[in-house]
Scaffold this motif. Structure first.
Motif, PDB file in Angstrom:
ATOM      1  N   SER A 100      33.554  55.014  47.378  1.00 21.45           N
ATOM      2  CA  SER A 100      33.775  55.909  46.245  1.00 21.45           C
ATOM      3  C   SER A 100      32.619  56.897  46.164  1.00 21.45           C
ATOM      4  N   ARG A 101      32.948  58.147  45.896  1.00 25.21           N
ATOM      5  CA  ARG A 101      31.908  59.180  45.841  1.00 25.21           C
ATOM      6  C   ARG A 101      31.024  59.022  44.595  1.00 25.21           C
ATOM      7  N   ASP A 102      31.631  58.551  43.485  1.00 25.45           N
ATOM      8  CA  ASP A 102      30.916  58.592  42.210  1.00 25.45           C
ATOM      9  C   ASP A 102      30.227  57.296  41.851  1.00 25.45           C
ATOM     10  N   ARG A 103      30.299  56.284  42.697  1.00 27.28           N
ATOM     11  CA  ARG A 103      29.607  55.041  42.359  1.00 27.28           C
ATOM     12  C   ARG A 103      29.408  54.208  43.618  1.00 27.28           C
ATOM     13  N   ALA A 104      28.440  53.312  43.525  1.00 29.00           N
ATOM     14  CA  ALA A 104      28.151  52.427  44.646  1.00 29.00           C
ATOM     15  C   ALA A 104      29.173  51.300  44.697  1.00 29.00           C
ATOM     16  N   ALA A 105      29.232  50.657  45.839  1.00 26.73           N
ATOM     17  CA  ALA A 105      30.132  49.511  45.982  1.00 26.73           C
ATOM     18  C   ALA A 105      29.715  48.406  45.029  1.00 26.73           C
ATOM     19  N   MET A 106      30.694  47.700  44.487  1.00 24.61           N
ATOM     20  CA  MET A 106      30.414  46.584  43.600  1.00 24.61           C
ATOM     21  C   MET A 106      29.662  45.481  44.331  1.00 24.61           C
ATOM     22  N   THR A 107      28.739  44.875  43.631  1.00 22.69           N
ATOM     23  CA  THR A 107      28.172  43.636  44.138  1.00 22.69           C
ATOM     24  C   THR A 107      29.151  42.507  43.835  1.00 22.69           C
ATOM     25  N   ALA A 108      28.953  41.357  44.458  1.00 17.23           N
ATOM     26  CA  ALA A 108      29.824  40.216  44.187  1.00 17.23           C
ATOM     27  C   ALA A 108      29.737  39.818  42.717  1.00 17.23           C
ATOM     28  N   GLY A 109      28.526  39.835  42.133  1.00 17.45           N
ATOM     29  CA  GLY A 109      28.364  39.470  40.718  1.00 17.45           C
ATOM     30  C   GLY A 109      29.118  40.411  39.813  1.00 17.45           C
ATOM     31  N   GLU A 110      29.044  41.743  40.088  1.00 22.67           N
ATOM     32  CA  GLU A 110      29.767  42.708  39.274  1.00 22.67           C
ATOM     33  C   GLU A 110      31.275  42.508  39.387  1.00 22.67           C
ATOM     34  N   ALA A 111      31.719  42.255  40.606  1.00 18.24           N
ATOM     35  CA  ALA A 111      33.151  42.051  40.808  1.00 18.24           C
ATOM     36  C   ALA A 111      33.640  40.812  40.061  1.00 18.24           C
ATOM     37  N   LEU A 112      32.856  39.730  40.089  1.00 16.04           N
ATOM     38  CA  LEU A 112      33.249  38.510  39.381  1.00 16.04           C
ATOM     39  C   LEU A 112      33.299  38.732  37.879  1.00 16.04           C
ATOM     40  N   ALA A 113      32.365  39.489  37.360  1.00 13.25           N
ATOM     41  CA  ALA A 113      32.394  39.797  35.938  1.00 13.25           C
ATOM     42  C   ALA A 113      33.672  40.541  35.565  1.00 13.25           C
ATOM     43  N   GLU A 114      34.055  41.534  36.394  1.00 17.91           N
ATOM     44  CA  GLU A 114      35.287  42.288  36.147  1.00 17.91           C
ATOM     45  C   GLU A 114      36.497  41.354  36.183  1.00 17.91           C
ATOM     46  N   LEU A 115      36.512  40.449  37.127  1.00 19.33           N
ATOM     47  CA  LEU A 115      37.639  39.531  37.253  1.00 19.33           C
ATOM     48  C   LEU A 115      37.729  38.586  36.067  1.00 19.33           C
ATOM     49  N   LEU A 116      36.589  38.082  35.619  1.00 15.99           N
ATOM     50  CA  LEU A 116      36.589  37.185  34.459  1.00 15.99           C
ATOM     51  C   LEU A 116      37.049  37.912  33.205  1.00 15.99           C
ATOM     52  N   LEU A 117      36.603  39.141  33.038  1.00 13.97           N
ATOM     53  CA  LEU A 117      37.062  39.928  31.907  1.00 13.97           C
ATOM     54  C   LEU A 117      38.575  40.133  31.975  1.00 13.97           C
ATOM     55  N   THR A 118      39.073  40.357  33.177  1.00 19.37           N
ATOM     56  CA  THR A 118      40.514  40.555  33.354  1.00 19.37           C
ATOM     57  C   THR A 118      41.292  39.328  32.911  1.00 19.37           C
ATOM     58  N   LEU A 119      40.721  38.136  33.160  1.00 13.29           N
ATOM     59  CA  LEU A 119      41.399  36.899  32.746  1.00 13.29           C
ATOM     60  C   LEU A 119      41.242  36.619  31.253  1.00 13.29           C
ATOM     61  N   GLY A 120      40.457  37.408  30.560  1.00 19.49           N
ATOM     62  CA  GLY A 120      40.331  37.237  29.125  1.00 19.49           C
ATOM     63  C   GLY A 120      39.059  36.551  28.683  1.00 19.49           C
ATOM     64  N   VAL A 121      38.133  36.291  29.581  1.00 20.16           N
ATOM     65  CA  VAL A 121      36.851  35.694  29.191  1.00 20.16           C
ATOM     66  C   VAL A 121      36.054  36.749  28.445  1.00 20.16           C
ATOM     67  N   ALA A 122      35.573  36.395  27.269  1.00 20.20           N
ATOM     68  CA  ALA A 122      34.777  37.337  26.476  1.00 20.20           C
ATOM     69  C   ALA A 122      33.498  37.684  27.221  1.00 20.20           C
ATOM     70  N   ALA A 123      33.070  38.923  27.070  1.00 18.26           N
ATOM     71  CA  ALA A 123      31.906  39.386  27.812  1.00 18.26           C
ATOM     72  C   ALA A 123      30.679  38.525  27.548  1.00 18.26           C
ATOM     73  N   ARG A 124      30.518  38.101  26.255  1.00 20.96           N
ATOM     74  CA  ARG A 124      29.324  37.324  25.954  1.00 20.96           C
ATOM     75  C   ARG A 124      29.368  35.933  26.584  1.00 20.96           C
ATOM     76  N   ARG A 125      30.574  35.507  27.013  1.00 23.83           N
ATOM     77  CA  ARG A 125      30.699  34.178  27.586  1.00 23.83           C
ATOM     78  C   ARG A 125      30.617  34.164  29.114  1.00 23.83           C
ATOM     79  N   ILE A 126      30.465  35.346  29.706  1.00 22.32           N
ATOM     80  CA  ILE A 126      30.357  35.408  31.173  1.00 22.32           C
ATOM     81  C   ILE A 126      28.944  35.016  31.573  1.00 22.32           C
ATOM     82  N   PRO A 127      28.800  33.973  32.386  1.00 22.11           N
ATOM     83  CA  PRO A 127      27.460  33.494  32.729  1.00 22.11           C
ATOM     84  C   PRO A 127      26.723  34.494  33.602  1.00 22.11           C
TER      85      PRO A 127
END
Length: 847
Positions: A100-127
């Protein structure tokens, strides 16, 4: 530890990840997810790939890789929509932003956070931390059936932490890189669209009334797009939003554009930008190597040429090639040979030309030097004559492949033929004279046997122009020699004689006796082919004397074979056979397989003319097998044609048809029009003998047309004479007589005694003639056969004449002639026993 129900899913309660437990995460709203992008419409041309992706069972991870713009995401999303019903708990799409021109590739941690949010885990509860997030992610998916699309992965290390821990889920991953480190994943490498599918896609996306994929301009446009779906989409979008433009207008713009990549764009999206992102993934040394490959003038490359271009070792070049292959910037359609998609090549050439350090120009000169050295090395192993011109010494030796013998050299030349053509053309345009002259000279013997001849003639012409401009008489003589050979191979005898005469003069000016002998030799060959037998014998005698004086035994051997062919043509069978036997002995001493095959093939023709057809068949079969072993396509074509002729005369028509079809295929593959005419002549004679007069006339008309276009008078005469036989069987006696008379006049002008015998015999068969005219033709045919020394032909004329006399009341003379014919055709042979045709020793092969 207890089990609780969270959002309809069983999860383990009390398992702690860092300082966050699943109980704390409280996934209260976990419901069936529908997170896929819209199904791409239209979607076409991927039936096989869709079947693989949607097949029941198999690996839980399926990795789709391919070059930028090839349609990986579209395929994954389309497959996910088709599979959605099998994964009722949800379908999740995540762009990993590998490019992507406008951002760097996701790290594994960032990707997991996005996935957990997608499943409905509240942001404050993401370890915090990728490891803890990964454990939570896998636990939430453990009891469900989810379909995940992980798009645009930068590599296996980015994807691995995101994979579910059990096999009840399916993951589709897309990447520009081959994810070889993703163990257990089923790889699917995506290529460009088939032509018809690409054209249909363009027509639908362009949304023009009445436009479909069969439109010629649409076909041209998708060819300019290289079948790449992104390029097709962008080009179709430009046409859709330019109502004043026709498809032809867009195609013309793309062809005329200095930079085709810049013409394939829409708003802020362009194909060039997609390639730039892939290029940016490379390390500095990999980018340097990619730019060096971009300078290449050919279509494909191996590790040795790539090492030369990059100025590196072969081992380092292989490592770089593997990296570029992994990123889909090059492909490997054949093991060890790499090539770029047309549009990637344009991008590579652009970045190569823009290299401020001038690396592209340096790479080009290194490549030219490499191909000169390779051509000389391989050409010397293939050539069956002594080089008349020394090759230039390289300033910097290039890493060449190991070429230990003729077979290795033939293989290398076959692989590199198109690159050698391109190298000579580039060298001629840019003043690299050594390459423009010496590559065509070095590989002449290979190209004359393997063609295509028209392209080879162009190369020889460039060598002639370069040598003439430089005033280099030796190189000019050699280039003219090669051009003259190619001219007579395509049947242009008049120009061949002119060119070879110039070659002889150049060699004499340069004081090059070997070159002079070689020019004399070829002049003898072409004069024989043009029907000037006396001149042919004289040129060949001079060549033989010079070769003998110079001690060039290999060249002398070839000249003896050529001399034997002319002797055979003028009816000196015994002398011809002696010349061929001597050349065969010398070729055996030299271990020259192709030379042996040539001598044996010529001896087979001598046996044909002497009437010993079984022995002729054995010789031609042996010659063909030897040419096959030596990978000599031209030799195979000639031997197979003569085998067809011998089988026809021996009465084996089925074998004759097989041999002639095989010969015709090879001559056409070589672009050898003269050889094609020879086979069509033999095919016409065979069809006549089979009673298929229409097919016979068609084949002979085509052979006659080629012979006339090539100004080959001997071939013209033979085709006319055979056509006369066909017309006689059709009941067209006057037309047959005209054809035989025309043929006879040509045979007499050429001094071809054998042809005169045939034409006279055929004229005598025309019905409705006065007996005196028939008798005269038979007597003249008999005289010509006796001057020819062709005992089999003499016997045939005696038999025909004897029968004619018996029918016309001359019983005594007729009976004597028939008796004389039978004496000739009896146990006594017109030639001594056959020479051996075994490659291994002097034993008679039983032919």
């Amino acid at each position: 530890m207890s089990i609780g129900d969270v959002g309809g899913h069983l999860v383990q309660i009390g398992v702690v990840y860092g300082d966050v437990s699943i109980r704390d995460a409280r996934v209260d709203a976990l419901t069936a997810l529908r997170g896929l992008p819209a199904d791409p419409v239209p979607f076409t041309g991927r039936d096989t790939e869709m079947e693989r992706l949607t097949r029941q069972g198999g690996p839980a991870v399926r990795a789709i890789d391919g070059m930028a713009g090839v349609g990986k995401t579209a395929l994954a999303v389309h497959a996910a929509h088709r599979l959605a019903d099998r994964y009722p708990d949800g379908q999740v799409f995540l762009n990993l932003h590998g490019h992507s021109r406008d951002r760097a590739a996701m790290t594994a941690g960032e990707a997991l956070a996005e996935l957990l949010l997608t499943l409905g885990v509240a942001a404050r509860r993401i370890p915090p931390g990728a490891d803890a997030r990964g454990r939570l992610w896998r636990s939430l998916l453990a009891e469900g059936r989810f379909l995940l699309v992980l798009d645009d992965a930068v590599g296996s290390e980015q994807v691995r932490p995101l994979l579910p821990g059990v096999g009840t889920n399916l993951v589709l991953v897309t990447s520009r890189r081959r994810l070889s480190g993703l163990q257990g994943a089923a790889p699917l490498s995506l290529g460009v669209l088939p032509d018809a599918a690409a054209a249909g896609l363009f027509a639908r996306l362009a949304s023009r009334p009445g436009l479909d994929g069969s439109d010629g301009d649409v076909v041209r446009l998708v060819a300019l797009c290289g079948g790449l779906p992104l390029a097709v989409r962008l080009a179709a979008g430009r046409l859709r939003h330019r109502p004043a433009w026709s498809p032809a207008d867009l195609a013309a713009e793309m062809v005329s554009a200095r930079d085709r990549l810049s013409a394939i764009r829409a708003e802020d999206e362009s194909l060039a930008a997609a390639f730039e992102l892939s290029y940016g993934d490379l390390t500095g040394p990999q980018q340097d190597f990619f730019r060096a490959l971009g300078a290449h003038f050919g279509r494909d490359i191996d590790a040795f040429a790539a090492a030369a271009a990059g100025g590196t070792t072969v081992e380092s070049a292989r490592e770089h090639l593997d990296s570029l292959y992994s990123w889909h910037l090059i492909d490997e359609p054949v093991g060890g040979r790499y090539q770029m998609h047309d549009l990637v090549r344009e991008f590579a050439r652009r970045v190569s030309a823009e290299d401020p350090a001038g690396g592209g120009e340096t790479a080009l000169r290194r490549l030219v030097a490499y191909y000169v050295q390779g051509a000389v090395k391989a050409g010397n192993l293939v050539s069956r004559r002594t080089p008349a011109v020394p090759a230039p010494e390289p300033a910097v030796p290039s890493p060449l492949p190991s070429l230990t013998g003729r077979r290795d050299a033939m293989r290398w030349l076959g692989d590199e033929r198109r690159n050698l053509y391109a190298c000579v053309e580039y060298a001629a345009r840019h003043g690299l004279d050594a390459a423009a002259m010496h590559i065509p000279i070095a590989v002449h013997d290979y190209l004359r046997s393997n063609g295509p001849l028209d392209r080879t003639i162009c190369l020889d012409g460039l060598a002639v122009e370069t040598a003439a401009r430089r005033g280099d008489d030796d190189a000019l003589g050699a280039a003219l020699h090669d051009l003259g050979v190619m001219r007579y191979l395509v049947g242009d005898h008049r120009e061949a004689i002119e060119v070879l005469t110039e070659s002889l003069a150049a060699f004499r000016r340069g004081g090059n006796p070997l070159g002079e002998a070689q020019a004399l030799n070829e002049l003898g060959i072409v004069h024989r082919m043009a029907g000037s037998y006396a001149a042919a014998l004289e040129f060949l005698r001079q060549a033989i004397v010079r070769y003998d004086e110079l001690g060039c035994r290999l060249d002398l051997t070839g000249a003896l074979n050529d001399f034997g062919i002319v002797l055979r043509t003028v009816g000196e069978y015994a002398e011809a056979r002696a010349a061929h036997e001597r050349s065969l002995d010398l070729y055996r001493e030299a271990g020259d397989l192709i030379g042996q095959a040539g001598s044996i093939n010529q001896l087979g023709i001598v046996h044909q003319l002497a009437g010993d057809h079984a022995r002729a068949v054995a010789h031609h079969e042996t010659a063909f097998r030897m040419y096959l072993e030596a990978d000599d396509l031209l030799g195979q074509a000639h031997a197979s044609n003569q085998l067809g002729a011998a089988c026809r005369r021996a009465g084996d028509r089925a074998a004759a048809a097989v041999a002639l079809d095989r010969s015709l295929e090879r001559f056409r593959r070589l672009g050898n029009r003269l050889g094609e005419a020879h086979v069509l002549y033999e095919t016409g004679a065979l069809r006549r003998q089979c009673g298929d007069l229409s097919a016979a006339a068609d084949a002979l008309d085509r052979s006659l047309g080629i012979y006339r276009r090539l100004r080959n008078r001997l071939g013209e005469a033979r085709s006319l004479d055979e056509l006369g036989c066909v017309h006689l069987l059709e009941g067209r006696a006057e037309t047959a007589r005209d054809h035989h008379l025309h043929a006879l006049s040509l045979f007499e002008a050429l001094g071809d005694r054998f042809g005169q015998v045939q034409a006279r015999m055929n004229l005598a068969r025309i019905p409705g003639q006065e007996p005196g005219r028939v008798y005269r033709n038979y007597r003249l045919a008999l005289a010509a056969a006796r001057r020819l020394g062709a005992r089999a032909e003499e016997a045939r004329v005696l038999r025909r004449l004897g029968i004619f006399l018996l029918v016309n009341g001359r019983d005594g003379l007729g009976a004597r002639l028939l008796e004389e014919s039978w004496e000739i055709r009896g146990p006594a042979r017109p030639l001594p026993p056959a020479i051996p045709v075994s490659v291994d020793g002097p034993e008679d092969s039983g032919g």
